[in-house]
Design an enzyme around this catalytic site. Sequence first.
Site, short mmCIF file in Angstrom:
data_model
loop_
_atom_site.label_atom_id
_atom_site.label_comp_id
_atom_site.label_asym_id
_atom_site.label_seq_id
_atom_site.Cartn_x
_atom_site.Cartn_y
_atom_site.Cartn_z
N SER A 133 0.86 -1.17 0.00
CA SER A 133 0.00 0.00 0.00
C SER A 133 0.90 1.22 0.00
CB SER A 133 -0.88 -0.02 1.25
OG SER A 133 -1.45 1.25 1.51
N TYR A 146 -2.05 -1.17 10.75
CA TYR A 146 -2.06 -1.41 9.30
C TYR A 146 -0.76 -0.90 8.67
CZ TYR A 146 -3.45 -1.18 4.40
OH TYR A 146 -3.50 -1.34 3.03
#
Length: 269
Positions: A133, A146
């Site tokens: 990401s 995350y």
Amino acid sequence: MKKIVVITGASSGIGRQTALDLANQGVQVIGAARTIENDQALSNHQNITTMNLDITSHASIAHFVTAISDQYSHVDGLVNAAGYGAFGALEEVPLAEARNQLDVNLLGIVDLIQVILPLIRKSADGRIINISSLAGQSYSALAGWYYISKHALETMSDVLRLELKQFNIKVVIVEPGITNTNWARITIDKMLSVTPKSSPYRQMAERQAQLITKPTQTTADVSRTIIKAMSAKRPKNRYQVRFMDRIAMKSIHLLSYALQDRLAERMMR
């Protein structure tokens, strides 16, 4: 001879789109997820074999790879698309949830790689594509575990690339931004469940929820990037999907830590 590519997280989002796109190009795809057998579009495709896989269970991984080796002599590519986001303040996210985040987004991936690597080594041009990401090179409030998992995934990928170069196995990181999938809804639900209305972080959480419901790309956009990384003769170490994201990731390393803090804070206003 058909290429054989394993894709985790193939039941939804980026993994599912990539499985269909590769299969439509004539690649033999093994699509894996915890629950995938009822997806008719995948199971009825002549170039897709669906298999159940719990990435957090070593027994499930071992059974999965054994089933593949019983049918195929090698694997040409692995796309690790399984993952989710555990958002919320570091003060409030239970450590059990943090451990599960690392199990899914990092440790389960390493477990699968360890077990399946002997099959990938038999390929003339092996590829491992890890879906990270933009969070893998940045940080933001209320997304700590995350971001931690994606930073760790990228470091693991960099080390793995050096170790596997001798076997002509290329390890590539793909860094999508916010993508139009169910990821945001699931992430928001989890974040708000650990951030009650009485929480001092509630206002920040509601702002974060607004931000991650604004996708900047589609699953088809990300799939094209993954396929590019899979097919390039000399793939880059990292791929972003949008031009502006490529510029942002190059620029972020030129900024002072103080300025990076200010930009991260500005996102939450």
